[in-house]
Design a protein around this motif. Structure first.
Motif, PDB file in Angstrom:
ATOM      1  N   PRO A 105      33.165  22.209   1.736  1.00  0.00           N
ATOM      2  CA  PRO A 105      32.168  22.771   2.852  1.00  0.00           C
ATOM      3  C   PRO A 105      31.192  22.778   2.547  1.00  0.00           C
ATOM      4  N   VAL A 106      30.001  22.850   3.332  1.00  0.00           N
ATOM      5  CA  VAL A 106      28.561  22.828   3.143  1.00  0.00           C
ATOM      6  C   VAL A 106      28.296  24.284   2.261  1.00  0.00           C
ATOM      7  N   VAL A 107      28.530  25.418   2.557  1.00  0.00           N
ATOM      8  CA  VAL A 107      28.146  26.530   1.933  1.00  0.00           C
ATOM      9  C   VAL A 107      29.336  27.105   0.920  1.00  0.00           C
ATOM     10  N   GLN A 108      29.373  27.200  -0.321  1.00  0.00           N
ATOM     11  CA  GLN A 108      30.155  27.771  -1.061  1.00  0.00           C
ATOM     12  C   GLN A 108      29.919  28.948  -1.789  1.00  0.00           C
ATOM     13  N   GLY A 109      30.867  29.873  -1.787  1.00  0.00           N
ATOM     14  CA  GLY A 109      30.686  31.219  -2.535  1.00  0.00           C
ATOM     15  C   GLY A 109      29.584  31.953  -1.731  1.00  0.00           C
ATOM     16  N   GLY A 110      28.795  32.909  -2.495  1.00  0.00           N
ATOM     17  CA  GLY A 110      28.178  33.936  -1.841  1.00  0.00           C
ATOM     18  C   GLY A 110      28.725  35.450  -1.784  1.00  0.00           C
ATOM     19  N   THR A 111      27.929  36.107  -1.582  1.00  0.00           N
ATOM     20  CA  THR A 111      28.185  37.580  -1.462  1.00  0.00           C
ATOM     21  C   THR A 111      27.521  38.418  -0.277  1.00  0.00           C
ATOM     22  N   ILE A 112      28.485  39.322   0.310  1.00  0.00           N
ATOM     23  CA  ILE A 112      27.691  40.576   1.273  1.00  0.00           C
ATOM     24  C   ILE A 112      27.868  41.499   0.928  1.00  0.00           C
ATOM     25  N   GLU A 113      26.872  42.460   0.694  1.00  0.00           N
ATOM     26  CA  GLU A 113      26.547  43.552   0.144  1.00  0.00           C
ATOM     27  C   GLU A 113      26.439  44.830   1.335  1.00  0.00           C
ATOM     28  N   PHE A 114      27.121  45.910   1.272  1.00  0.00           N
ATOM     29  CA  PHE A 114      27.000  47.092   2.560  1.00  0.00           C
ATOM     30  C   PHE A 114      27.371  48.332   1.881  1.00  0.00           C
ATOM     31  N   TYR A 115      27.238  49.322   2.747  1.00  0.00           N
ATOM     32  CA  TYR A 115      27.601  50.813   2.080  1.00  0.00           C
ATOM     33  C   TYR A 115      28.462  51.350   2.988  1.00  0.00           C
ATOM     34  N   VAL A 116      29.241  51.971   2.264  1.00  0.00           N
ATOM     35  CA  VAL A 116      30.583  52.680   3.238  1.00  0.00           C
ATOM     36  C   VAL A 116      30.377  53.961   2.627  1.00  0.00           C
ATOM     37  N   GLU A 117      30.027  55.155   3.562  1.00  0.00           N
ATOM     38  CA  GLU A 117      30.111  56.599   2.975  1.00  0.00           C
ATOM     39  C   GLU A 117      29.143  56.577   1.803  1.00  0.00           C
ATOM     40  N   GLY A 118      27.944  55.745   1.649  1.00  0.00           N
ATOM     41  CA  GLY A 118      27.034  56.138   0.617  1.00  0.00           C
ATOM     42  C   GLY A 118      27.474  55.201  -0.498  1.00  0.00           C
ATOM     43  N   GLU A 119      28.683  54.575  -0.541  1.00  0.00           N
ATOM     44  CA  GLU A 119      29.155  53.881  -1.567  1.00  0.00           C
ATOM     45  C   GLU A 119      28.884  52.269  -1.579  1.00  0.00           C
ATOM     46  N   LYS A 120      28.305  51.692  -2.435  1.00  0.00           N
ATOM     47  CA  LYS A 120      27.884  50.246  -2.294  1.00  0.00           C
ATOM     48  C   LYS A 120      29.423  49.204  -2.524  1.00  0.00           C
ATOM     49  N   LYS A 121      29.365  48.416  -1.652  1.00  0.00           N
ATOM     50  CA  LYS A 121      30.634  47.419  -1.464  1.00  0.00           C
ATOM     51  C   LYS A 121      30.123  46.252  -1.587  1.00  0.00           C
ATOM     52  N   VAL A 122      30.637  45.164  -2.266  1.00  0.00           N
ATOM     53  CA  VAL A 122      30.390  43.740  -2.356  1.00  0.00           C
ATOM     54  C   VAL A 122      31.617  42.963  -1.720  1.00  0.00           C
ATOM     55  N   VAL A 123      31.453  41.953  -0.765  1.00  0.00           N
ATOM     56  CA  VAL A 123      32.514  41.345  -0.597  1.00  0.00           C
ATOM     57  C   VAL A 123      32.017  39.698  -0.841  1.00  0.00           C
ATOM     58  N   GLN A 124      33.124  38.958  -1.527  1.00  0.00           N
ATOM     59  CA  GLN A 124      32.835  37.858  -1.851  1.00  0.00           C
ATOM     60  C   GLN A 124      33.261  36.784  -0.819  1.00  0.00           C
ATOM     61  N   LEU A 125      32.452  35.703  -0.708  1.00  0.00           N
ATOM     62  CA  LEU A 125      32.650  34.554   0.439  1.00  0.00           C
ATOM     63  C   LEU A 125      33.233  33.632  -0.117  1.00  0.00           C
ATOM     64  N   GLU A 126      34.330  33.153   0.415  1.00  0.00           N
ATOM     65  CA  GLU A 126      35.113  31.733  -0.069  1.00  0.00           C
ATOM     66  C   GLU A 126      34.137  30.512   0.337  1.00  0.00           C
ATOM     67  N   ARG A 127      33.682  30.776   1.648  1.00  0.00           N
ATOM     68  CA  ARG A 127      33.121  29.282   2.211  1.00  0.00           C
ATOM     69  C   ARG A 127      32.273  29.749   3.438  1.00  0.00           C
ATOM     70  N   ALA A 128      31.686  28.730   3.884  1.00  0.00           N
ATOM     71  CA  ALA A 128      31.075  28.497   5.256  1.00  0.00           C
ATOM     72  C   ALA A 128      31.110  27.207   5.683  1.00  0.00           C
ATOM     73  N   HIS A 129      31.608  26.970   6.587  1.00  0.00           N
ATOM     74  CA  HIS A 129      31.578  25.454   6.874  1.00  0.00           C
ATOM     75  C   HIS A 129      31.434  25.310   8.340  1.00  0.00           C
ATOM     76  N   LEU A 130      30.785  24.089   8.607  1.00  0.00           N
ATOM     77  CA  LEU A 130      30.447  23.522  10.064  1.00  0.00           C
ATOM     78  C   LEU A 130      31.724  22.989  10.886  1.00  0.00           C
ATOM     79  N   GLU A 131      31.513  23.139  11.972  1.00  0.00           N
ATOM     80  CA  GLU A 131      32.658  22.758  12.965  1.00  0.00           C
ATOM     81  C   GLU A 131      32.354  22.768  14.289  1.00  0.00           C
ATOM     82  N   GLU A 132      33.212  22.023  15.280  1.00  0.00           N
ATOM     83  CA  GLU A 132      32.652  22.204  16.562  1.00  0.00           C
ATOM     84  C   GLU A 132      33.446  23.219  17.165  1.00  0.00           C
ATOM     85  N   ASP A 133      33.224  23.860  18.371  1.00  0.00           N
ATOM     86  CA  ASP A 133      33.998  24.743  18.968  1.00  0.00           C
ATOM     87  C   ASP A 133      34.961  23.821  19.979  1.00  0.00           C
TER      88      ASP A 133
END
Length: 487
Positions: A105-133
């Motif tokens: 895929p064109v994009v590999q890895g990466g993270t998204i950070e956010f808060y839930v009830e004041g607690e920091k969470k980090v989600v790991q991304l597997e990939r982001a790839h281009l495709e047609e609908d």
């Protein structure tokens, strides 16, 4: 994960696949427009229709938006990626396969950070790839038959796939909101969930703590954050009930019915092998030069997490305030202008998260459509800070400004304060006379105050405010009372 987050002794495991429709004017492999709402089959070229002899040509704008997303989440941008054919048969897929990315895929890895009830969470991304609908099957306008609209066929998508890092529906919704904020903030997707520009699929399973992952079921096309939470919560309860009844979970794709609040199976879930992926012979490898990545990096806007960190460092805001104020680029800009105009960043933060948000929500508009400019709000906050008006009086001025703009009128903060008779009394001799009269008229309260009863003191402050018709500064009244009573 804490024991308190277990549901009937089970741990919830959630991963996400999100299809973000990219904001290009033309499709990923043709020049057909991507405008939403056109008459059926008026935006489908021979390439989109898969007519014999047509060949796909890559849209550089789609690639650039993928690069932008990869930079925003700290991912690796693959210098070389390839497209594959994902084979399946469905009426709205004219070629009998979808052009997508699989192995590289064109994009590999990466993270998204956010808060839930004041607690920091980090989600790991597997990939982001281009495709047609794919196209769209239409059922509601036909009796006993379905129609096929291929306007959407070939629209560029970025499919964003997480690792199974989320452990509750609250975390899943918070992740989806953060991802939605990022893709709209950097301008790669308009984020319109009702039009299908931002479609979320949730992979949900349950397991006993420490056990291998359970069998997942994929909830398709969740088009609102409210339904997302309801769908995941129902699916979790259903899976636990099945397991407790001694039944096995079958891997499947399910749909959520908001009318019943339940999920229902649509089809058995396929695995990668069922799609018979192989490299698309019509498309060469996608090569992204380092110079291209660096040019995109130089054009990136300030990202929300960096803006939030700057608000903490430059304006002394609490992290919660900074995170809230950077939920959209427009809100961050509005705060910054109000903070600079007033010289009171924390007061500006409080008002934007309080009075301004309340009014915007009631009107159903975004902050960019606020009838009160940020600089005007800043001037009102200045008047609170310099003692010209009290907080309560400022709220009355705020309401007047909001209504005044709706009537097409022009207003000046100071003129409104005077016109409404809300300017605080700054004449110390007049205020002192009022306090003297209140003390003389309430000897019983004075005795109670000397006995240490705070309620009696507050009552005297209230009497003084009433005598001044609300124009006295409560802080000044309190200070004068303390001085006069020797407290």
């Amino acid at each position: 994960m804490s024991a308190s987050k277990l549901i009937h002794g089970y741990e919830v495991v959630i991963g996400f696949e999100t299809h973000a429709q990219l904001s290009t004017h033309s499709k990923i492999f043709s020049r057909s427009p991507t405008r939403f709402g056109a008459e059926p089959n008026t935006q489908a070229s021979p390439v989109d229709l898969a007519l014999p002899g047509t060949l796909p040509v890559m849209n550089a704008g789609a690639v650039e938006r993928a690069i932008r997303f990869g930079l925003a989440i700290g991912a690796h941008i693959a210098p070389r990626s390839i497209f594959a054919r994902k084979n399946y048969f469905y009426p709205d897929l004219p070629k009998g396969y979808q052009i997508s990315q699989y192995e590289i895929p064109v994009v590999q890895g990466g993270t998204i950070e956010f808060y839930v009830e004041g607690e920091k969470k980090v989600v790991q991304l597997e990939r982001a790839h281009l495709e047609e609908d794919a196209g769209k099957s239409l059922h509601e306008d036909f009796v006993g038959m379905s129609g096929i609209d291929l306007n959407r066929a070939g629209t560029p998508l970025l499919e964003i796939v997480t690792k199974p890092d989320m452990r509750s529906s609250d975390e899943a919704v918070a992740y989806a909101k953060e991802l939605h904020k990022i893709v709209t903030w950097i301008g790669i997707c308009d984020g319109n969930m009702q039009e299908g520009s931002f479609r979320c699929d949730a992979n949900v399973s349950v397991r006993k703590p420490g056990q291998p992952f359970g069998t997942r079921r994929e909830i398709k096309n969740l088009n609102s954050f409210k339904f997302m939470k309801e769908a995941i919560d129902f699916e979790v309860r259903w899976q636990i009930e099945q397991i407790e009844d001694g039944l096995a979970i079958q891997q499947a794709t399910v749909l959520f019915d908001p009318d019943t609040g339940e999920t229902r199976a649509m089809r058995t879930k396929e695995d990668a092998a069922d799609y018979r992926y192989f490299p698309d012979p019509d498309l060469p490898p996608l090569v992204i030069a380092p110079q291209w990545v660096e040019r995109v990096r130089g054009e990136m806007p300030e990202l929300p997490r960096l803006m939030a960190a700057r608000f903490v460092a430059d304006y002394g805001l609490p992290e919660y305030d900074a995170t809230t104020l950077t939920q959209s680029k427009a809100t961050g800009a509005y705060f910054e202008e109000a903070a600079k105009a007033s010289g009171q960043p924390k007061l500006a933060s409080n008002w934007i998260m309080g009075e301004v948000s309340r009014r915007l929500n009631a009107a159903g508009i975004g902050i960019e459509a606020s009838p009160i400019p940020a600089a005007t709000l800043g001037k009102l906050l200045q008047r609170i800070a310099d003692g010209t008006v009290s907080n309560n009086a400022a709220r009355q001025v705020f309401e007047a400004m909001w209504a005044w703009d709706k009537l097409g009128g022009q207003f000046d903060v100071d003129d409104l304060i005077d016109g409404l008779g809300l300017r605080q009394m700054n004449d110390s001799s007049a205020l002192e006379a009022i306090v003297d009269e209140v003390i003389a008229a309430n000897p019983a309260n004075v005795e109670q105050i000397r006995a240490g009863k705070d309620k009696a003191f507050n009552a005297l402050v209230g009497q003084a405010m009433k005598a001044s018709k609300g124009k006295a500064n409560p802080q000044q009244v309190g200070d004068l009372l303390r001085r006069k009573l020797g407290l």
